[in-house]
Design a protein around this motif. Structure first.
Motif, PDB file in Angstrom:
ATOM      1  N   GLY A  65     -12.857   2.397   3.012  1.00  0.00           N
ATOM      2  CA  GLY A  65     -13.585   3.251   2.063  1.00  0.00           C
ATOM      3  C   GLY A  65     -12.766   3.692   0.865  1.00  0.00           C
ATOM      4  N   LYS A  66     -11.670   3.029   0.622  1.00  0.00           N
ATOM      5  CA  LYS A  66     -10.785   3.431  -0.472  1.00  0.00           C
ATOM      6  C   LYS A  66     -11.502   3.395  -1.828  1.00  0.00           C
ATOM      7  N   GLY A  67     -12.117   2.250  -2.129  1.00  0.00           N
ATOM      8  CA  GLY A  67     -12.765   2.087  -3.435  1.00  0.00           C
ATOM      9  C   GLY A  67     -13.892   3.080  -3.653  1.00  0.00           C
ATOM     10  N   LEU A  97      -7.272  -5.739  -9.870  1.00  0.00           N
ATOM     11  CA  LEU A  97      -6.395  -6.243 -10.936  1.00  0.00           C
ATOM     12  C   LEU A  97      -5.966  -7.672 -10.643  1.00  0.00           C
ATOM     13  N   LEU A  98      -5.700  -7.961  -9.371  1.00  0.00           N
ATOM     14  CA  LEU A  98      -5.306  -9.333  -9.002  1.00  0.00           C
ATOM     15  C   LEU A  98      -6.472 -10.300  -9.192  1.00  0.00           C
ATOM     16  N   ARG A  99      -7.674  -9.876  -8.812  1.00  0.00           N
ATOM     17  CA  ARG A  99      -8.839 -10.760  -9.008  1.00  0.00           C
ATOM     18  C   ARG A  99      -9.074 -11.021 -10.495  1.00  0.00           C
ATOM     19  N   ALA A 100      -8.896 -10.004 -11.321  1.00  0.00           N
ATOM     20  CA  ALA A 100      -9.063 -10.197 -12.774  1.00  0.00           C
ATOM     21  C   ALA A 100      -8.007 -11.177 -13.294  1.00  0.00           C
ATOM     22  N   GLY A 114      -5.415 -13.440   3.208  1.00  0.00           N
ATOM     23  CA  GLY A 114      -5.102 -12.048   3.541  1.00  0.00           C
ATOM     24  C   GLY A 114      -3.617 -11.732   3.480  1.00  0.00           C
ATOM     25  N   THR A 115      -2.864 -12.543   2.767  1.00  0.00           N
ATOM     26  CA  THR A 115      -1.425 -12.271   2.638  1.00  0.00           C
ATOM     27  C   THR A 115      -1.164 -11.546   1.319  1.00  0.00           C
ATOM     28  N   ILE A 116       0.067 -11.158   1.123  1.00  0.00           N
ATOM     29  CA  ILE A 116       0.391 -10.313  -0.023  1.00  0.00           C
ATOM     30  C   ILE A 116       1.002 -11.138  -1.163  1.00  0.00           C
ATOM     31  N   VAL A 117       0.423 -10.962  -2.324  1.00  0.00           N
ATOM     32  CA  VAL A 117       0.893 -11.657  -3.530  1.00  0.00           C
ATOM     33  C   VAL A 117       2.316 -11.157  -3.845  1.00  0.00           C
ATOM     34  N   PRO A 118       3.208 -12.037  -4.320  1.00  0.00           N
ATOM     35  CA  PRO A 118       4.564 -11.577  -4.662  1.00  0.00           C
ATOM     36  C   PRO A 118       4.516 -10.306  -5.508  1.00  0.00           C
ATOM     37  N   GLY A 178      -5.149   0.578  -2.723  1.00  0.00           N
ATOM     38  CA  GLY A 178      -4.816  -0.665  -2.023  1.00  0.00           C
ATOM     39  C   GLY A 178      -3.391  -1.134  -2.299  1.00  0.00           C
ATOM     40  N   PHE A 179      -2.537  -0.216  -2.574  1.00  0.00           N
ATOM     41  CA  PHE A 179      -1.146  -0.493  -2.925  1.00  0.00           C
ATOM     42  C   PHE A 179      -0.330   0.764  -2.648  1.00  0.00           C
ATOM     43  N   PRO A 180       0.907   0.685  -2.179  1.00  0.00           N
ATOM     44  CA  PRO A 180       1.661  -0.494  -1.772  1.00  0.00           C
ATOM     45  C   PRO A 180       1.303  -0.950  -0.360  1.00  0.00           C
ATOM     46  N   ARG A 181       1.176  -2.241  -0.208  1.00  0.00           N
ATOM     47  CA  ARG A 181       0.787  -2.820   1.077  1.00  0.00           C
ATOM     48  C   ARG A 181       1.982  -3.241   1.893  1.00  0.00           C
ATOM     49  N   GLN A 182       3.145  -3.145   1.319  1.00  0.00           N
ATOM     50  CA  GLN A 182       4.359  -3.603   1.990  1.00  0.00           C
ATOM     51  C   GLN A 182       5.517  -2.749   1.482  1.00  0.00           C
ATOM     52  N   ASP A 186       8.562  -3.222   0.506  1.00  0.00           N
ATOM     53  CA  ASP A 186       9.323  -3.574  -0.698  1.00  0.00           C
ATOM     54  C   ASP A 186       8.525  -3.294  -1.976  1.00  0.00           C
ATOM     55  N   GLN A 187       7.194  -3.371  -1.874  1.00  0.00           N
ATOM     56  CA  GLN A 187       6.360  -3.026  -3.042  1.00  0.00           C
ATOM     57  C   GLN A 187       6.496  -1.536  -3.359  1.00  0.00           C
ATOM     58  N   ALA A 188       6.508  -0.733  -2.305  1.00  0.00           N
ATOM     59  CA  ALA A 188       6.631   0.719  -2.491  1.00  0.00           C
ATOM     60  C   ALA A 188       7.948   1.035  -3.175  1.00  0.00           C
ATOM     61  N   GLY A 195     -19.587 -11.179  -2.977  1.00  0.00           N
ATOM     62  CA  GLY A 195     -19.092 -12.414  -3.576  1.00  0.00           C
ATOM     63  C   GLY A 195     -17.588 -12.575  -3.381  1.00  0.00           C
ATOM     64  N   ARG A 196     -16.979 -11.690  -2.584  1.00  0.00           N
ATOM     65  CA  ARG A 196     -15.534 -11.779  -2.384  1.00  0.00           C
ATOM     66  C   ARG A 196     -15.188 -12.881  -1.396  1.00  0.00           C
ATOM     67  N   GLU A 197     -14.143 -13.614  -1.748  1.00  0.00           N
ATOM     68  CA  GLU A 197     -13.763 -14.761  -0.919  1.00  0.00           C
ATOM     69  C   GLU A 197     -13.105 -14.353   0.387  1.00  0.00           C
ATOM     70  N   LYS A 220      -7.348 -11.961   9.349  1.00  0.00           N
ATOM     71  CA  LYS A 220      -6.011 -12.089   8.768  1.00  0.00           C
ATOM     72  C   LYS A 220      -5.631 -10.820   8.002  1.00  0.00           C
ATOM     73  N   ARG A 221      -6.610 -10.228   7.331  1.00  0.00           N
ATOM     74  CA  ARG A 221      -6.328  -8.997   6.583  1.00  0.00           C
ATOM     75  C   ARG A 221      -5.967  -7.853   7.525  1.00  0.00           C
ATOM     76  N   PHE A 222      -6.674  -7.781   8.662  1.00  0.00           N
ATOM     77  CA  PHE A 222      -6.351  -6.742   9.645  1.00  0.00           C
ATOM     78  C   PHE A 222      -4.916  -6.901  10.121  1.00  0.00           C
TER      79      PHE A 222
HETATM   80  N1  UDP Z   1      -3.406  -7.836  -2.572  1.00  0.00           N
HETATM   81  C1  UDP Z   1      -2.062  -8.086  -2.705  1.00  0.00           C
HETATM   82  N2  UDP Z   1      -1.238  -7.065  -3.067  1.00  0.00           N
HETATM   83  C2  UDP Z   1      -1.680  -5.813  -3.270  1.00  0.00           C
HETATM   84  C3  UDP Z   1      -3.057  -5.548  -3.139  1.00  0.00           C
HETATM   85  C4  UDP Z   1      -3.900  -6.588  -2.782  1.00  0.00           C
HETATM   86  O1  UDP Z   1      -1.604  -9.193  -2.518  1.00  0.00           O
HETATM   87  O2  UDP Z   1      -0.857  -4.930  -3.580  1.00  0.00           O
HETATM   88  C5  UDP Z   1      -4.293  -8.960  -2.190  1.00  0.00           C
HETATM   89  C6  UDP Z   1      -4.245  -9.221  -0.695  1.00  0.00           C
HETATM   90  O3  UDP Z   1      -4.371 -10.602  -0.483  1.00  0.00           O
HETATM   91  C7  UDP Z   1      -5.483  -8.473  -0.203  1.00  0.00           C
HETATM   92  C8  UDP Z   1      -6.452  -8.738  -1.332  1.00  0.00           C
HETATM   93  O4  UDP Z   1      -5.645  -8.681  -2.514  1.00  0.00           O
HETATM   94  O5  UDP Z   1      -5.930  -8.921   1.045  1.00  0.00           O
HETATM   95  C9  UDP Z   1      -7.639  -7.792  -1.451  1.00  0.00           C
HETATM   96  O6  UDP Z   1      -7.185  -6.499  -1.697  1.00  0.00           O
HETATM   97  P1  UDP Z   1      -8.209  -5.280  -1.894  1.00  0.00           P
HETATM   98  O7  UDP Z   1      -7.371  -4.052  -2.099  1.00  0.00           O
HETATM   99  O8  UDP Z   1      -9.219  -5.616  -2.915  1.00  0.00           O
HETATM  100  O9  UDP Z   1      -8.920  -5.203  -0.473  1.00  0.00           O
HETATM  101  P2  UDP Z   1      -9.557  -3.934   0.221  1.00  0.00           P
HETATM  102  O10 UDP Z   1      -8.437  -3.199   0.864  1.00  0.00           O
HETATM  103  O11 UDP Z   1     -10.243  -3.149  -0.853  1.00  0.00           O
HETATM  104  O12 UDP Z   1     -10.511  -4.478   1.219  1.00  0.00           O
END
Ligand code: UDP
Ligand code: MG
Length: 226
Positions: free
Chosen positions: A37-39, A59-62, A82-86, A122-126, A128-130, A165-167, A176-178
């Motif tokens: 429910g973040k968004g 932002l990544l999708r854009a 469902g992995t994390i972009v560099p 939806g950030f930081p997810r890891q 090192d990003q933080a 429409g999200r892939e 994988k995201r979980f």
């Molecule tokens: N993602 C990423 N880095 C981030 C945020 C998102 O790589 O810091 C990628 C990751 O693959 C993730 C996807 O973008 O699974 C979708 O993220 P979003 O935050 O839109 O998903 P939500 O948490 O809203 O379901």
């Protein structure tokens, strides 16, 4: 300051190091599993408090669809898997979006005299990003953590998948995201918990109830910083 001390701090990257944005900028990280429910809640907080809401995923999708982007394919693969972009890619997108918002010189609470308030969703997810964000961009005042069960999240994501429409809103990607959430993102939340910066909100209940609780928590938070 004597030159030799300057030199030492330089070498140690101590006081010489500056983040892109100073303490005039309030940053709140918004975390929680996919579908927590973040968004939805961020959109409410924009209405309540005039935040600039930046979703890392959006932002990544854009960027993925931006003509001429060299990261399109990479982003697409990561999102689907469902992995994390560099992190350099994501941190840069966030930094640029923050600069653009500040350059608008918005009016309203929290935006006078070069100040600004941001929800980083939806950030930081890891971990090192933080670390990279707080070192190079700015410090986070708090983390809003929307917590609920995997069952609730799955149900919401599948429902959203009918129209998003999200892939990545399909069972295979969701699993994988979980997994990424549990392995990579939970440690980030635990890290900020140790620092006493996490506001945890149970998001299993209705949108309205979650909103009321979140609004109260953010009111409290901002009263200390503005
Ligand atoms: N993602 C990423 N880095 C981030 C945020 C998102 O790589 O810091 C990628 C990751 O693959 C993730 C996807 O973008 O699974 C979708 O993220 P979003 O935050 O839109 O998903 P939500 O948490 O809203 O379901
Ligand atoms: Mg989202």
């Amino acid at each position: 300051m004597p030159a030799f001390i300057d030199k030492i701090t330089d070498t140690l990257h101590l006081s010489s190091h500056k983040t892109a944005f100073d303490s005039k900028v309030t940053v709140i990280f918004v975390l929680g599993g996919p579908g927590a429910g973040k968004g939805t809640q961020c959109a409410r907080l924009v209405e309540d408090f005039g935040f600039c809401h930046l979703s890392a995923g959006d932002l990544l999708r854009a960027e993925q669809h931006r003509e001429g982007s060299k990261y399109g394919e990479l982003i697409q693969t990561c999102i689907k898997e469902g992995t994390i972009v560099p992190m350099e890619v994501t941190v840069n997108l966030l930094k640029n979006a923050m600069s653009a918002a500040l350059a608008e010189q918005r009016a309203g609470d929290g935006w006078a005299d070069g100040r600004g308030r941001f929800l980083i969703d939806g950030f930081p997810r890891q971990m090192d990003q933080a670390e990279m964000f707080e070192r190079d961009v700015g410090k986070a005042s708090a983390v809003l953590f929307f917590s609920t069960t995997q069952e609730v999240m799955l149900e919401r994501l599948l429902e959203r998948g009918k129209t998003s429409g999200r892939e990545d809103d399909n069972v295979e990607s969701i699993k994988k995201r979980f997994n990424t959430y549990k392995e990579q993102t939970m440690p980030v939340i635990e890290h900020y918990q140790k620092l006493g910066k996490v506001i945890e909100i149970d998001s299993s209940i209705s949108i309205e109830e979650v909103h009321q609780k979140t609004k109260a928590a953010v009111t409290n938070l901002l009263s200390g910083s503005t």
